[in-house]
Design a protein around this motif. Structure first.
Motif, PDB file in Angstrom:
ATOM      1  N   VAL A  18       0.834  -1.201   0.000  1.00 21.51           N
ATOM      2  CA  VAL A  18       0.000   0.000   0.000  1.00 21.51           C
ATOM      3  C   VAL A  18       0.872   1.256   0.000  1.00 21.51           C
ATOM      4  CG1 VAL A  18      -1.634   1.349   1.351  1.00 21.51           C
ATOM      5  CG2 VAL A  18      -1.984  -1.112   1.055  1.00 21.51           C
ATOM      6  N   GLY A  19       1.891   1.226   0.863  1.00 25.36           N
ATOM      7  CA  GLY A  19       2.798   2.374   0.938  1.00 25.36           C
ATOM      8  C   GLY A  19       3.506   2.618  -0.368  1.00 25.36           C
ATOM      9  N   PHE A  20       3.985   1.567  -1.024  1.00 21.66           N
ATOM     10  CA  PHE A  20       4.684   1.703  -2.297  1.00 21.66           C
ATOM     11  C   PHE A  20       3.735   2.259  -3.359  1.00 21.66           C
ATOM     12  CE2 PHE A  20       5.979  -0.010  -6.414  1.00 21.66           C
ATOM     13  CZ  PHE A  20       7.257   0.507  -6.483  1.00 21.66           C
ATOM     14  N   SER A  21       2.494   1.706  -3.362  1.00 22.86           N
ATOM     15  CA  SER A  21       1.509   2.161  -4.336  1.00 22.86           C
ATOM     16  C   SER A  21       1.224   3.642  -4.154  1.00 22.86           C
ATOM     17  CB  SER A  21       0.226   1.341  -4.159  1.00 22.86           C
ATOM     18  OG  SER A  21      -0.782   1.862  -4.994  1.00 22.86           O
ATOM     19  N   PHE A  22       1.047   4.062  -2.883  1.00 26.31           N
ATOM     20  CA  PHE A  22       0.742   5.465  -2.592  1.00 26.31           C
ATOM     21  C   PHE A  22       1.862   6.365  -3.092  1.00 26.31           C
ATOM     22  CE2 PHE A  22       0.992   9.190   0.150  1.00 26.31           C
ATOM     23  CZ  PHE A  22      -0.293   9.677   0.022  1.00 26.31           C
ATOM     24  N   THR A  23       3.128   5.941  -2.831  1.00 24.52           N
ATOM     25  CA  THR A  23       4.274   6.736  -3.259  1.00 24.52           C
ATOM     26  C   THR A  23       4.340   6.845  -4.767  1.00 24.52           C
ATOM     27  OG1 THR A  23       5.484   6.020  -1.311  1.00 24.52           O
ATOM     28  CG2 THR A  23       6.776   6.938  -3.101  1.00 24.52           C
ATOM     29  N   SER A  24       4.107   5.712  -5.448  1.00 19.44           N
ATOM     30  CA  SER A  24       4.209   5.695  -6.893  1.00 19.44           C
ATOM     31  C   SER A  24       3.169   6.594  -7.540  1.00 19.44           C
ATOM     32  CB  SER A  24       4.046   4.275  -7.421  1.00 19.44           C
ATOM     33  OG  SER A  24       5.073   3.455  -6.906  1.00 19.44           O
ATOM     34  N   LEU A  25       1.951   6.611  -6.972  1.00 17.77           N
ATOM     35  CA  LEU A  25       0.882   7.402  -7.548  1.00 17.77           C
ATOM     36  C   LEU A  25       1.184   8.879  -7.496  1.00 17.77           C
ATOM     37  CD1 LEU A  25      -2.304   5.581  -6.187  1.00 17.77           C
ATOM     38  CD2 LEU A  25      -1.601   5.778  -8.569  1.00 17.77           C
ATOM     39  N   ASN A  26       2.039   9.329  -6.585  1.00 20.22           N
ATOM     40  CA  ASN A  26       2.302  10.743  -6.407  1.00 20.22           C
ATOM     41  C   ASN A  26       3.700  11.138  -6.860  1.00 20.22           C
ATOM     42  OD1 ASN A  26      -0.127  12.024  -4.892  1.00 20.22           O
ATOM     43  ND2 ASN A  26       0.186  10.016  -3.973  1.00 20.22           N
ATOM     44  N   LYS A  27       4.326  10.317  -7.664  1.00 22.99           N
ATOM     45  CA  LYS A  27       5.659  10.645  -8.167  1.00 22.99           C
ATOM     46  C   LYS A  27       5.560  11.016  -9.642  1.00 22.99           C
ATOM     47  CE  LYS A  27      10.337   8.867  -8.745  1.00 22.99           C
ATOM     48  NZ  LYS A  27      11.240   7.721  -8.552  1.00 22.99           N
ATOM     49  N   ILE A  28       6.148  12.157  -9.984  1.00 21.77           N
ATOM     50  CA  ILE A  28       6.159  12.621 -11.375  1.00 21.77           C
ATOM     51  C   ILE A  28       7.617  12.761 -11.800  1.00 21.77           C
ATOM     52  CG2 ILE A  28       5.486  14.474 -12.954  1.00 21.77           C
ATOM     53  CD1 ILE A  28       3.320  15.245 -10.872  1.00 21.77           C
ATOM     54  N   THR A  29       7.954  12.211 -12.958  1.00 22.81           N
ATOM     55  CA  THR A  29       9.321  12.346 -13.461  1.00 22.81           C
ATOM     56  C   THR A  29       9.333  13.304 -14.653  1.00 22.81           C
ATOM     57  OG1 THR A  29       9.004  10.362 -14.810  1.00 22.81           O
ATOM     58  CG2 THR A  29      10.084  10.081 -12.681  1.00 22.81           C
ATOM     59  N   VAL A  30      10.326  14.194 -14.663  1.00 25.00           N
ATOM     60  CA  VAL A  30      10.494  15.187 -15.735  1.00 25.00           C
ATOM     61  C   VAL A  30      11.939  15.081 -16.221  1.00 25.00           C
ATOM     62  CG1 VAL A  30      10.349  17.629 -16.361  1.00 25.00           C
ATOM     63  CG2 VAL A  30       8.871  16.715 -14.547  1.00 25.00           C
ATOM     64  N   LYS A  31      12.123  14.936 -17.537  1.00 25.35           N
ATOM     65  CA  LYS A  31      13.478  14.762 -18.065  1.00 25.35           C
ATOM     66  C   LYS A  31      13.622  15.472 -19.404  1.00 25.35           C
ATOM     67  CE  LYS A  31      16.903  11.113 -18.941  1.00 25.35           C
ATOM     68  NZ  LYS A  31      17.809  11.566 -17.887  1.00 25.35           N
ATOM     69  N   GLY A  32      14.830  15.993 -19.689  1.00 24.84           N
ATOM     70  CA  GLY A  32      15.067  16.562 -21.010  1.00 24.84           C
ATOM     71  C   GLY A  32      15.905  17.814 -21.015  1.00 24.84           C
ATOM     72  N   SER A  33      15.410  18.842 -21.689  1.00 22.88           N
ATOM     73  CA  SER A  33      16.144  20.071 -21.993  1.00 22.88           C
ATOM     74  C   SER A  33      16.962  20.617 -20.826  1.00 22.88           C
ATOM     75  CB  SER A  33      15.141  21.137 -22.451  1.00 22.88           C
ATOM     76  OG  SER A  33      15.752  22.396 -22.485  1.00 22.88           O
ATOM     77  N   ASP A  34      18.256  20.781 -21.062  1.00 22.19           N
ATOM     78  CA  ASP A  34      19.100  21.426 -20.046  1.00 22.19           C
ATOM     79  C   ASP A  34      18.736  22.895 -19.879  1.00 22.19           C
ATOM     80  OD1 ASP A  34      20.784  19.322 -19.146  1.00 22.19           O
ATOM     81  OD2 ASP A  34      21.845  19.387 -21.041  1.00 22.19           O
ATOM     82  N   THR A  35      18.291  23.513 -20.971  1.00 19.64           N
ATOM     83  CA  THR A  35      17.852  24.914 -20.893  1.00 19.64           C
ATOM     84  C   THR A  35      16.754  25.071 -19.858  1.00 19.64           C
ATOM     85  OG1 THR A  35      18.387  25.290 -23.229  1.00 19.64           O
ATOM     86  CG2 THR A  35      16.807  26.797 -22.229  1.00 19.64           C
ATOM     87  N   MET A  36      15.903  24.047 -19.726  1.00 16.67           N
ATOM     88  CA  MET A  36      14.723  24.152 -18.871  1.00 16.67           C
ATOM     89  C   MET A  36      14.928  23.585 -17.469  1.00 16.67           C
ATOM     90  SD  MET A  36      11.883  23.116 -21.744  1.00 16.67           S
ATOM     91  CE  MET A  36      10.473  23.260 -20.639  1.00 16.67           C
ATOM     92  N   VAL A  37      16.124  23.066 -17.182  1.00 19.19           N
ATOM     93  CA  VAL A  37      16.332  22.415 -15.882  1.00 19.19           C
ATOM     94  C   VAL A  37      16.096  23.377 -14.720  1.00 19.19           C
ATOM     95  CG1 VAL A  37      18.105  21.476 -14.363  1.00 19.19           C
ATOM     96  CG2 VAL A  37      17.829  20.542 -16.635  1.00 19.19           C
ATOM     97  N   ILE A  38      16.687  24.578 -14.800  1.00 17.18           N
ATOM     98  CA  ILE A  38      16.526  25.542 -13.704  1.00 17.18           C
ATOM     99  C   ILE A  38      15.053  25.874 -13.501  1.00 17.18           C
ATOM    100  CG2 ILE A  38      17.019  27.898 -12.943  1.00 17.18           C
ATOM    101  CD1 ILE A  38      19.638  27.769 -14.486  1.00 17.18           C
ATOM    102  N   LEU A  39      14.353  26.098 -14.605  1.00 15.26           N
ATOM    103  CA  LEU A  39      12.927  26.443 -14.537  1.00 15.26           C
ATOM    104  C   LEU A  39      12.113  25.291 -13.966  1.00 15.26           C
ATOM    105  CD1 LEU A  39      10.528  28.262 -15.189  1.00 15.26           C
ATOM    106  CD2 LEU A  39      10.619  27.426 -17.558  1.00 15.26           C
ATOM    107  N   SER A  40      12.349  24.080 -14.460  1.00 19.79           N
ATOM    108  CA  SER A  40      11.579  22.922 -13.996  1.00 19.79           C
ATOM    109  C   SER A  40      11.851  22.613 -12.525  1.00 19.79           C
ATOM    110  CB  SER A  40      11.929  21.687 -14.838  1.00 19.79           C
ATOM    111  OG  SER A  40      11.069  21.587 -15.940  1.00 19.79           O
ATOM    112  N   GLN A  41      13.099  22.770 -12.117  1.00 18.87           N
ATOM    113  CA  GLN A  41      13.421  22.530 -10.706  1.00 18.87           C
ATOM    114  C   GLN A  41      12.698  23.533  -9.814  1.00 18.87           C
ATOM    115  OE1 GLN A  41      17.718  22.573 -10.791  1.00 18.87           O
ATOM    116  NE2 GLN A  41      17.845  20.344 -10.907  1.00 18.87           N
TER     117      GLN A  41
END
Length: 277
Positions: A18-41
């Motif tokens: 249950v705990g793992f499921s709860f954590t997974s449901l609320n995790k978002i991954t963002v990957k890509g443009s180095d130009t946008m890293v500062i903004l996305s962070q």
């Protein structure tokens, strides 16, 4: 006793699941443009403060890397400083039967960085292209001192590399152009090199001189400022994008909606880019 231990182990497994499921449901991954890293962070940092049950993981690597991760399913959101390519859309369609979702989320002016000691302060778009193509190789050809120009650019997986090539260089880069792993590295190189020139997002131009850019020989030189980028008088502007496999749902939708809200868009200017709304 043995039965009790088995029951206890089963209960622990359920709790962990249950705990793992709860954590997974609320995790978002963002990957890509180095130009946008500062903004996305920055977006992730503020959003997680307001939504402590959500974890957002932001990594760079370049627009091509982010879009490849979206296609292979290892990221929820791909950041890109260039539009997605037709070949990438085809791969999304082949794997997920979807054309993907494109979300313009910010505007950027692509700065041309010069060392502060460089006597040149403005160039036409054509001159900049010829410099990075290796057709202009000496600063005296554009009003500077008699010395060879040293070029700094991004690796080919970068969206900034692709955008600058398509819209400014318009041919292959000079073989003498040194490729560096991020915009911050380019800025640092130009900062130390009196004969250097590089390019990258306007938000990174710290410790270097922003070259004024002329649309053509008869046009005035325009610096990349908030006003000139918003009104498009600065000649090298672009959108920054988020790409998803399909329309977002759940926490990912809530995060995307917040980025496009007045609160999320207001953060863009604090980082050095410009809102789309």
């Amino acid at each position: 006793m043995k039965t009790t231990k088995i029951k206890l182990a089963a209960i622990l497994l359920v709790v962990m699941a249950v705990g793992f499921s709860f954590t997974s449901l609320n995790k978002i991954t963002v990957k890509g443009s180095d130009t946008m890293v500062i903004l996305s962070q920055k977006w992730a940092e503020v959003y997680m403060q307001k939504n402590p049950g959500t974890t957002i993981q932001v990594t760079g690597g370049g627009s091509g890397v982010g879009l490849a991760a979206l296609i292979n399913g290892s990221t929820d959101i791909a950041n890109s400083s260039r539009p997605i390519k037709a070949t990438e859309v085809e791969k999304l369609k082949a794997r997920y039967n979807t054309l993907g979702v494109e979300i313009p989320c910010a505007k950027d002016g692509l700065s041309v960085y010069l060392n502060k000691a460089n006597g040149v302060s403005e160039l036409t778009v054509k001159q900049i292209g010829q410099i990075f193509a290796g057709k202009i190789t000496n600063w005296k050809e554009v009003g500077g001192i008699d010395a060879n120009i040293r070029l700094y650019g991004r690796e080919s997986s970068s969206g900034t590399f692709a955008f600058f090539k398509d819209n400014v260089v318009k041919t292959d880069y000079s073989p003498s152009c040194q490729t560096l792993p991020g915009t911050a590295a380019i800025v640092n190189a130009v900062k130390k090199d009196k004969l250097g020139i590089g390019y990258g997002g306007a938000a990174y131009a710290e410790g270097v001189k922003d070259c004024k850019v002329k649309k053509d020989d008869k046009s005035p030189g325009i610096a990349p400022t908030a006003e000139t980028i918003k009104n498009k008088t600065y000649p090298i502007t672009r959108y920054l994008y988020m790409y998803l496999k399909s329309r977002p749902t759940g926490e990912t939708k809530a995060f995307v909606d917040w980025i496009l809200s007045p609160e999320g868009q207001k953060i863009i200017t604090s980082v050095g880019y410009f809102p789309v709304k």
